[in-house]
Structures are given as structure tokens and as C-alpha cells.
Design an enzyme around this catalytic site. Structure first.
Site, PDB file in Angstrom:
ATOM      1  CB  CYS A 162      -0.932   0.009   1.215  1.00  0.00           C
ATOM      2  SG  CYS A 162      -0.031   0.104   2.788  1.00  0.00           S
ATOM      3  CG  ASP A 196      11.045  30.842 -32.002  1.00  0.00           C
ATOM      4  OD1 ASP A 196      11.494  31.989 -32.090  1.00  0.00           O
ATOM      5  OD2 ASP A 196      11.345  29.918 -32.778  1.00  0.00           O
TER       6      ASP A 196
END
Length: 828
Positions: free
Chosen positions: A84, A512
Site C-alpha cells: 500500500c 517563438d
């Protein structure tokens, strides 16, 4: 010895030069080099005379900060035995607190530990020992060079584990069903044989339950084999809760069985047995773990599909023969044949043939891409056209684009997102807290109420088995595994859980221009000619002249001329004037090609022509570069050269605005050209005439406004800006993508991939939040109910068997919810 240090506090080259002199003059240091841009200090020194700590002290004396940069080894180790999130959280904390381990990330969902460590301080053998001492088992190392073998081995191990779990589950059911029939059947009037009837034979009734329970406990022995040792180590996990809870039920029932055998209140004790509770809890949790494990095995379906793309063999062309050859025997330089319908076996370049390649499995692009001589192809893609291709192999094995994609996705699937920190912290303390609550609740009911001991015992068992740390531990990693895998299928590579989460928080997006908002390929957009000039003839002359030039615009002119289909006239002389243009003798004509200033210097006539002046002005306003052409001393025409905006750019920017994202464009173009492109695209803000090395500064200025910033570029010359942004997105054009750049890589040059990345991020984070909600809800609501809070107000209590069912359901719910991401589709 060479040591590298990260330096903070340098503001200019004067700082770096001074620091270089200071460190270089220290006795014991033979050479010191400071990189201002990278903020790094590299020092060659004698470790017997001066240590890295001494160098750090000297740097601090000089007024800067220094941190030794350790280049550690990176590897991924499979870890079994984690039941777990308490297990994974404990191991994660233990490894990260170990000297020599730079960073460790333990994934419960992937069952791995990804480590970066300094081999000079700690060995792999020692790391394995630490994992073993913590109660877990480490498997064979997963290196970047055998990703497919690693995956296949893990897949086989998972299949074997599932098979074993299924066998144990079915075996447990074969004993649990008759046990429940015997213990519950008589309550609804089902007749029982005299030998096992509680009214006529209480001892037989108790013994048959014991005999049916023991095999179930044996088939569920892994809960005890892991739960009790972890409890004794002071590190209890989910198995510990189950082991303690069911053991309490069995021990209490055994005591009552002994008293029945001794004749002490036999009939009363026969009705106070909890064998069926222990057996049913074990069986139900085994059922839940089986369903959970089976569901988790599907989280890597995307990886498996990518793995299956590479064919087992290729057709090798050698001495004119076609030789079927195993893929592992193919190497760079070999020529392989790709027939129509065949899958490309390795990365390569087409040297003969023409066809269309389906790259959808790599880029998400549904339309096949035309390939001919000189085109690159990627392993795993499919020849979807009607022609055969002869391909010269360039990359094989782990160096192929497909292998790198698989490697990146696997690394992302093992990473963590910041949102998981709360669950990790809670998981670490969860099991001890639950045990404390269970004990406190049982003691409270026993000492401060009129309820009997059996009631307190039932409360204790219910609290132990309803707690579900697994659900908390699986909430984040399962969603990340499925989300990143789905992204890869859609041509969006997300490199980490952190990047996946950050993408959904972006407020400003910096683009860009060239190759991102535009195609990055200058084209002849329009042609203007003076009277008595033939446009095609002028274009042929210009193409021949520019064929000698290396200027980026020259290629556009040559391509436009070659499309006419006529032979180019001969150019006998060529002279380039930097920044202005070219002068040639082409087709018997004296040619000048360049800007207006260049033609003015050449005393060209006709430049004051009103029509020419008007067309040049219109080209400039449209963001197109005017290329003036003079023939024999007179203006002959003007070509408009433009980098065309991508078809999808305006629509993508519009959708980003609807998401509340501010857009910025960076370009080295002048303000007029930049504004023209931005207006067409719908960009909010334009920053023109930006040098490549200044893009990172622009990104940092945007970040200073307190907003989350993403930078989108081609992933090569934009690398500093991509690194500076909160999220770097590298644009690619299919297989040419710079995969190693950016936090997110868009495998095709389509700008709409940005929307896919953002919507995938938001869908995944939303899924994680849903998972965490259900995980915490099961515990926050379930534990108090199991502790008897409702019973205080006259309400019901929770049977331990129902508690076990709820616990199993929680993990299955979380994993199943995460698997919904497999069907994610980009928003329209």
C-alpha cells in the site's frame, strides 16, 4: 580531481572573471573555469591539498553561493512487496534520507524505485540491502538500453502474479462459500446436518468452521508474512491492518472453540464465533487486490502498443538479393526494403523510391506523409502508400526515435506530481493512526459502554480492515501512468508528472515565431513585374542567380523557379554583398537581387516608379520581405518573400484565449513584420528584434509578473528559454523532433498539439483530484462508521465483512477511474 559547482550571485562577466581568478589562485587548484551563462564553476584540484568543501568556502568568501554538482548514476529498480501507499511512502522517505542518494522516487503503481545516486558514496549493493532491510525485494535493474526487455520481463512477471492471485482467490472461494453457507444458512431456515448443527452439536459447528477457515488463511498467508514483520519493524502497512484484524477474530474464535470443547456455555459460545468474518475478509480483499492488479496491468497498454510497433525482422538488400534478416542483426549503413504495407524496421533515410508513410503511432498525425529520396523515416511507422522504399539504416535498437519515446514515457510514468505530496505525507502516518483509532475505539466501547466484549472486538476488526491506504497511494501514479501513455499515443510526450500538472496551470504562453507560429520555410508569396517583363522568365533568371547564394531567402526563390518546370538559364559570374544582395551574370543579363539600398547603390533605374513603390509598401505591411530584381541596370520586378503562418495558428491562439491564456510572440524580425504576423495569428503581445540568446530573459521577465509561463519553440536554439520557463514545450516535425528538449514534446509540427497537451493535463489533474477525493472519502467516512460513531446516536454498526468489501472497492474505484483517461480525446 575535477569538481563542478553551481554558482549563484554572479550578475556579469566581471563577477565570473573575478571568481575565476580567486579560485584559480588557491593553492592546490591547478585550473578554474567559470561559465557565466550556465552559472557553473569547474575546478581541477588536488584532493589531498584542498577539498570541495574548501572551494565552496572560498567561493562564499568571494561573495557568491556554491553547491557541489554531483553527476550521479541513474537507474530504475523494480521493487516487490509494497502492499500500500504506507509502504511506498516509507521506502521513499528512507531512500531519500540515505547519504549518497541524491534523489529517489518510489512508485506504488509502477512498483519501481527510480534513483539518482553518487556511486562514490554508496554502492548499488548497499541500496539493495537498504530495500531488503525495509522488508521489500529489489529486482533486476531497468536500464535505458534494454527498455523492451525490461518491459517484457515485467509483463511476464505481472501475468504470473495475476495467475497466482487468481488461483489463490478461487481456492479461497471454494472454502469461504460453504463456510458462509454453514454459518449463515441456519439463520434463514436452511437445514444443517446434525453433526454441524449449532443446536445439536455446537462443537461440530465450531470445528467445521475452523477446518474451512484454516485453508483460507493459508491461501491468504501473504498478508501475515508481510503484515507482521512490518509491524515488528515499527512500519505497519495495509497487510498489517488485515493481519491484526483477522488474527484477532481467529484467536477469539479459537478460544471460544476450546471453551465449547470443555463444555463451558457451549451453545452460547457457538453463536459467538468469527471464523467466517476472518475468512470472508481475506477472500474479499484477495478479490479486490486481484481486480486492482488486473486493472493496474492495463495502465501500461500504451507502452505495450509502442513496443509492438517494431517488427521482428527486416528485408535486407545485399548484392541485389532480398534477405529476410532478424532485426537484431540489422545495423547502421544497411539497406532495407520497405514494401507497401510493411512496418519500417529501424530509423533511416530513403535512398530510392516514393511512397507515403503512416506516422500516426508516433506523431498522432492521421494523414500519411509523402516520402521520397532524402526523406527520413522512423522505425515503427507503416508504408501506407503503393510504392516500395529502399532505406539506409541510421539508428537501431535503443537509439531509434521509438525507443527514446518509450524510454521517456516510462520515466514519466514512474515520476511524481506535486499534487501527490499530501497523499504521500498522509500515507506515511496513516496505518499507525488507524491502529491507534481501532484500539481506542475498541477500548472505549468496552470500558465506557454497556456493550459486550464481542461488540468491541467487532469494532476493532472493522476499523482495521476498512482503512484503505492503497487507494491514496494509487490515486496519483495510476492517473499519471495512463495520462502520459495516452499523450504518447496522441503525439504529445510529457516527460514527468510535474510537467503534466504544470501544463494545466499555464497563464502566459510565449511563442517563438519561426517554425512554431509559421512553417519556418520562406516562400515566394507574390510576384510584381514591370511592363514588358515576363513573370516566369524573370523568376527563372532570379532562381538561377540565387542558386549560388546561401541566404535563407534564396532557397525560396530557387524552389519557386524550379516549380515552373523549365531549365534555369546559366549563371556565369556571382558576387555576394553581405547584408545587401547579389550581383550576377545570368542568361546574358547583368542581374542585381537584394534590398532597395543595394539597387540604389548600383544606380538602378525605375526605383521611383509609383506602382513599384506602392507594391513594396504593401508587401512590407503584410509582413513580407520585398526582394528587388534589376536587369541590365533597370528595375525588372519585386518578389514578396514570406514565412507563411501555419493554417491552424489563428484557431489555436483563439482557443488559448478562451482558456484565459495570455499569448506573447518572440521574433528577430522588425516591428512591422512581427506585428503583421501577430495580427494574423491573434497574438496579444509582440516582442520584436529579439536575439536568440535574449529569449530566456524575456521569459524570466514574464515570470516576474507572477504568472505561470510556458515557452514554445523548436527545442534546439530555444533551449535556454525552454529551460527558463515553468513549462518548456518543444515543437517537432515528426521524427526530426529534438526529443531531449523541453518538458513536453509535440511530435508533429502542428500547433494544435499545444491544446492537446493543455487539455490532457487538465483532464489528468482532474482525474487525480477525483481519485484523491474518493480515497480520502472512503477513509474519512468509513473509519468513523467502523468505529461505531453512528451507533452512539442509535444508528447501525458496520460488519467487518462489509468493511473488507468497502476497502477493496476503494482501490478498484480509484484504478478504474484512472483508466478512463485511456479514452481521452483532445477538445475540439
Amino acid at each position: 580531481m575535477n569538481s563542478t559547482f553551481e554558482i549563484k550571485g554572479m550578475t556579469c562577466s566581471a563577477c565570473s572573471a573575478r571568481l575565476e581568478r580567486v579560485i584559480g589562485n588557491i593553492e592546490g587548484v591547478s585550473n578554474a573555469t567559470v561559465n557565466l551563462a550556465a552559472e557553473l564553476l569547474s575546478a581541477e584540484h588536488d584532493p589531498d591539498e584542498i577539498s570541495p568543501a574548501d572551494i565552496i568556502a572560498a567561493v562564499e568568501m568571494a561573495g557568491f553561493e556554491a553547491i557541489e554538482k554531483i553527476e550521479g548514476s541513474e537507474l530504475t529498480i523494480p521493487v516487490s512487496g509494497m502492499a500500500c501507499s504506507a509502504c511506498s511512502a516509507r521506502l521513499d522517505r528512507l531512500l531519500n534520507n540515505t547519504s549518497g542518494i541524491i534523489n529517489a522516487q518510489v512508485s506504488l503503481a509502477a512498483e519501481t524505485a527510480t534513483l539518482k545516486f553518487n556511486p562514490a558514496e554508496i554502492s548499488l549493493r548497499r541500496i539493495r540491502q537498504i530495500i531488503a532491510d525495509a522488508g521489500f525485494e529489489s529486482g533486476q535493474i531497468q536500464s535505458a538500453h534494454n527498455a523492451k526487455d525490461n518491459f517484457e520481463k515485467r509483463k511476464a512477471e505481472s501475468k504470473a502474479r495475476l495467475s497466482e492471485m487468481k488461483t489463490r482467490l478461487i481456492s479461497a472461494l471454494l472454502f469461504t462459500v460453504p463456510l458462509l453457507t454453514i454459518t449463515m444458512g441456519h439463520m434463514v431456515g436452511m437445514p444443517l446436518p446434525e453433526a454441524v448443527n449449532p443446536q445439536t452439536s455446537p462443537l461440530g459447528f465450531a470445528l467445521i468452521q475452523l477446518f474451512l477457515t484454516v485453508p483460507v488463511l493459508w491461501f491468504g498467508r501473504n498478508f501475515y508474512q508481510q503484515g507482521f514483520p512490518n509491524l515488528l519493524r515499527g512500519a505497519p502497512n495495509m497487510d498489517s491492518l488485515i493481519a491484526v484484524g483477522t488474527s484477532a477474530a481467529v484467536i477469539y474464535s479459537l478460544w471460544n472453540t476450546i471453551e465449547i470443547g470443555l463444555g463451558i456455555d457451549a451453545h452460547l459460545r457457538a453463536m459467538d464465533l468469527y471464523y467466517e468474518s476472518a475468512a470472508t475478509i481475506i477472500t474479499l480483499i484477495q478479490l479486490g487486490k486481484f481486480q486492482e492488479t488486473r486493472a493496474r496491468s492495463r495502465t501500461s497498454d500504451a507502452i505495450e502498443k509502442l513496443m509492438d510497433l517494431t517488427p521482428a525482422q527486416a528485408i535486407l538488400l545485399e548484392n541485389g538479393e532480398q534477405i529476410p534478416t532478424p532485426l537484431e542483426e540489422i545495423g547502421p549503413g544497411d539497406i532495407i526494403l520497405i514494401r507497401p504495407g510493411d512496418r519500417v524496421a529501424a530509423d533511416g533515410r530513403v535512398i530510392e523510391g516514393h511512397s507515403e508513410i503512416d506516422e500516426s503511432m508516433l506523431t498522432g498525425e492521421s494523414m500519411p506523409v509523402a516520402k521520397s529520396t532524402g526523406s527520413d523515416v522512423a522505425g515503427g511507422t507503416v508504408n501506407a502508400g503503393g510504392g516500395a522504399l529502399n532505406v539506409q539504416v541510421t539508428n537501431v535498437g535503443e537509439n531509434t526515435v521509438l525507443s527514446r519515446i518509450i524510454r521517456l514515457v516510462q520515466e514519466a510514468q514512474g515520476s511524481k506530481a506535486p499534487i501527490s505530496s499530501l497523499a504521500d505525507t498522509v500515507s506515511f502516518y496513516f496505518v499507525p493512526t488507524v491502529m491507534a483509532i481501532g484500539i481506542a475505539a475498541a477500548l472505549g466501547w468496552f470500558f465506557f459502554s454497556d456493550e459486550p466484549f464481542t461488540f468491541a472486538l467487532r469494532i476493532f476488526i472493522s476499523v482495521m480492515v476498512i482503512a484503505c491506504p492503497c487507494a491514496m497511494g494509487l490515486a496519483t501514479p495510476t492517473a499519471i501512468m495512463v495520462g502520459t501513455g495516452r499523450g504518447a499515443q496522441l503525439g504529445v510526450l510529457v516527460k514527468s508528472g510535474e510537467a503534466l500538472e504544470t501544463a494545466g496551470k499555464i497563464e502566459t504562453m510565449v511563442f517563438d515565431k519561426t517554425g512554431t507560429l509559421t512553417y519556418g520555410r520562406p516562400e515566394v508569396a507574390d510576384t510584381f513585374t514591370m511592363e514588358n517583363e515576363d513573370p516566369s522568365e524573370l523568376l527563372l533568371l532570379a532562381g538561377s542567380a540565387e542558386k549560388q547564394s546561401e541566404h535563407p531567402l534564396a532557397k525560396a526563390v530557387v524552389q519557386a523557379a524550379e516549380k515552373i518546370g523549365s531549365p534555369l538559364p546559366e549563371t556565369t559570374s556571382f558576387q555576394a554583398v553581405s547584408g545587401l544582395g547579389i550581383s550576377t551574370e545570368t542568361g546574358g543579363n547583368a542581374m542585381l537581387l537584394g534590398n532597395r539600398k543595394f539597387l540604389e547603390q548600383g544606380f538602378t533605374g525605375g526605383l521611383d516608379n509609383p506602382a513599384a513603390q506602392e507594391i513594396a509598401r504593401r508587401y512590407a505591411e503584410a509582413g513580407q520581405s520585398p526582394l528587388y530584381i534589376a536587369k541590365n541596370g533597370k528595375l525588372a520586378g519585386i518578389l514578396a518573400i514570406a514565412d507563411r503562418i501555419k493554417d491552424e495558428t489563428p484557431q489555436t491562439i483563439s482557443k488559448l484565449h478562451k482558456l484565459g491564456i495570455h499569448t506573447v510572440m518572440l521574433t528577430g524580425d522588425n516591428e512591422r513584420v512581427a506585428r503583421s504576423i501577430a495580427d494574423k495569428a491573434g497574438i496579444d503581445k509582440v516582442i520584436a528584434q529579439v536575439m536568440p540568446d535574449s529569449k530566456a530573459e524575456v521569459v524570466n521577465r514574464e515570470k516576474e509578473n507572477g504568472r505561470k509561463v510556458a515557452m514554445i519553440g523548436d527545442g534546439i536554439n530555444d533551449a535556454p528559454a525552454l529551460a527558463s520557463a515553468d513549462l518548456g514545450i518543444a515543437m517537432g516535425t515528426g521524427i526530426d523532433v529534438a526529443i531531449e528538449s523541453g518538458d513536453v514534446v509535440l511530435m508533429k509540427g502542428d500547433l494544435s498539439g499545444v491544446l492537446t497537451a493543455l487539455s490532457l493535463s487538465r483532464a489528468t489533474v482532474r482525474n487525480i483530484k477525483q481519485n484523491l477525493f474518493w480515497a480520502f472519502a472512503f477513509n474519512i467516512l468509513g473509519i468513523p462508521v467502523a468505529a461505531g460513531v453512528l451507533h452512539v446516536f442509535g444508528g447501525p454498526t458496520l460488519s467487518p465483512m462489509f468493511a473488507a468489501a468497502a476497502m477493496s472497492l476503494s482501490s478498484v474505484t480509484v484504478v478504474s477511474n484512472a483508466l478512463r483517461l485511456k479514452f481521452f480525446k483532445p477538445e475540439d
